[in-house]
Design a protein around this motif. Sequence first.
Motif, short mmCIF file in Angstrom:
data_model
loop_
_atom_site.label_atom_id
_atom_site.label_comp_id
_atom_site.label_asym_id
_atom_site.label_seq_id
_atom_site.Cartn_x
_atom_site.Cartn_y
_atom_site.Cartn_z
N ASP A 177 0.80 -1.27 -0.11
CA ASP A 177 0.00 -0.07 0.02
C ASP A 177 0.87 1.32 -0.12
OD1 ASP A 177 0.76 -1.00 2.58
OD2 ASP A 177 -0.69 0.22 3.53
N THR A 214 -6.71 1.32 1.68
CA THR A 214 -8.04 0.82 1.82
C THR A 214 -8.16 -0.15 0.69
OG1 THR A 214 -8.92 2.74 2.55
CG2 THR A 214 -10.57 0.88 1.94
N THR A 215 -7.99 -0.14 -0.55
CA THR A 215 -7.90 -1.11 -1.86
C THR A 215 -6.81 -2.21 -1.26
OG1 THR A 215 -8.37 0.62 -3.14
CG2 THR A 215 -7.40 -1.62 -3.98
N TYR A 216 -5.65 -1.83 -0.73
CA TYR A 216 -4.75 -3.05 -0.33
C TYR A 216 -5.16 -3.99 0.68
CZ TYR A 216 -0.34 -5.03 0.58
OH TYR A 216 0.82 -6.13 1.00
N ALA A 217 -5.80 -3.48 1.69
CA ALA A 217 -6.30 -4.06 2.79
C ALA A 217 -7.47 -5.33 2.43
CB ALA A 217 -6.67 -3.26 3.92
N GLN A 218 -7.97 -4.72 1.19
CA GLN A 218 -9.08 -5.67 0.76
C GLN A 218 -8.61 -6.83 -0.32
OE1 GLN A 218 -11.80 -2.61 -1.05
NE2 GLN A 218 -13.00 -2.32 0.89
N LYS A 219 -7.75 -6.22 -1.06
CA LYS A 219 -7.00 -7.12 -1.83
C LYS A 219 -6.13 -8.10 -1.50
CE LYS A 219 -5.13 -7.04 -6.52
NZ LYS A 219 -4.78 -6.15 -7.68
N VAL A 268 -7.34 -11.81 -0.24
CA VAL A 268 -7.90 -12.46 -1.35
C VAL A 268 -6.55 -13.24 -2.34
CG1 VAL A 268 -9.28 -12.37 -3.47
CG2 VAL A 268 -9.75 -11.29 -1.56
N SER A 305 -5.58 -10.12 11.14
CA SER A 305 -4.73 -10.71 10.08
C SER A 305 -4.86 -12.23 10.43
CB SER A 305 -3.44 -10.13 10.17
OG SER A 305 -2.66 -10.46 11.53
N TRP A 345 -5.99 -14.43 8.61
CA TRP A 345 -5.76 -14.99 7.29
C TRP A 345 -4.22 -15.03 6.87
CZ3 TRP A 345 -2.85 -11.49 4.24
CH2 TRP A 345 -2.96 -10.29 4.49
#
Length: 516
Positions: free
Chosen positions: A58, A91-96, A99, A119, A121
């Motif tokens: 990020d 924010t995008t990084y945390a979502q991506k 996955v 975290s 995962w």
Amino acid sequence: MEAKKRSMMAGSAVAAGALLLTTVVSGCGGSSGGNTSNSGAASGSKSQGPVTISMIYDFAGKEFPKAGNEVQRAIEKYTNTKLNIQALPSTTYAQKIPVMVASGDLPDVIAGDPHAQGSSWLLNAIQQGQFWDLTPYIKQYPKLFNINPVILKNAEVNGHLYGLPRVRPLARNVTFVRADWLKNLGLQVPKTLNQYLDMLRKFTHDDPDKDGKNDTFGASVTTAFATTVDSFAVAFGAPNNWEVVNGKFIKDVDTPQYLQGLEFEKKMYDEHLVNSDSAVIQRPQWEGYFFDGKAGSIGNTSNTGDAYLASLKQNNPKAEITAFSALKAPNGKIRVPAGPGYNGELMFPKSSVKTEAQLKQILDFFEKLDERPMANLLAYGIEGKDYTVKNGKAVINPNSDYMDTVGYPYRYTLGVVDPTTYAIPAANLSAIDKLTNKLVEENDKYAVVDPTYTLTSPTYQQRGAQLDKLLTDANTQFLLGKITVQQWKAQVKKWHEEGGDQIAKEYAEAYAKQQK
């Protein structure tokens, strides 16, 4: 990625003297493909061509530099690499990234923090063997692993290191204060909590900017941008999130010192020494109160001093700032909360870094970043543009755009050890940088460590966000006068019943295994 959040989330609203465990997160990223298909050789042998390294993390700067920029070309040339970098908003990084980890479709380098809230995962992926264990390689890279043993330990998972911690000072939080206001009022920089409170009162009531108007207040605070283990509570003697007593884990909110700190902070709200909208404003408004000359102080990490002074001077060219950190409590003791000492870890997935030879190529790259030419680049920028050398020292150009072109995109994302460790010394560090460097160095003497940094609680990983919010909301409501002490204690009891006791038990079990 921020270093572990749990010691932040359980605390009360950030106050002026609160030592914000924020970390302005900065990063860059790599192509989602991620294989190191190159002809480079393993560490210690001759490389036949540039080693391709793909990265993803990020980035919180204004705009990530375009591919092929001068700084990246210099890094690639010196390290004999080709960097494929993709930058994603936080924010995008945390979502991506979760996955991507689940799918195994990863680049060679990702940023993550196994100890961060939520975290699980990443911890699961580590336990399943998806990332390289760097423990056997530490001694082979003396510059790269020239790290405070406490920080290195904090980054471990079950005694093993699965990433390169991007090192930060253990206690790097300071309060910036208007030096010109202090001078106008005949005040000194506070050294005790009581002197600090007196300063806030005079900033609010004694016309510190001498404009004849009643339009200032002591400190700008927010809960929307960041929360913290209350530094006031730690100063009064409370734990930094948790403490271990005879093998049992005691939460900070269960100590009388925590409530002392919370009540001390409440005085600021009751006397209107801080902004009453702290629970709803975002970062621009929070910092704006300070930049616009409404608030006389603000807490943040030590590396923001130059930027804060520049923003202040845009509105008032005569504005000046100074800073302080550790404050003496009424009992005569000085204590500050320590962070983990790093801002996320650079980790290497086995799905893309398939061999030890490839891993060593990447570790070679990071080791080379600590050699003097690269250390100079990361610390000061491009020679002749961002700095010049005089008598063996770096003379920094105060008008360069270093932070946008080097600092955010490369130094704080690729740098493991602070580059100034290996760079030539700076000839003209700003006064505020010199002061804050001294403050964070002194803070090491007073730092109180959170013992759970290296421990894992399954319940916390699954439900920590909800439970932390329960305490954070209770603190905010108490500070704003919406609930009584007894009602606050009822929320603490609810925290215990809904999972807090189980978390304490799990930490104790993990701690016992660690001691063995």
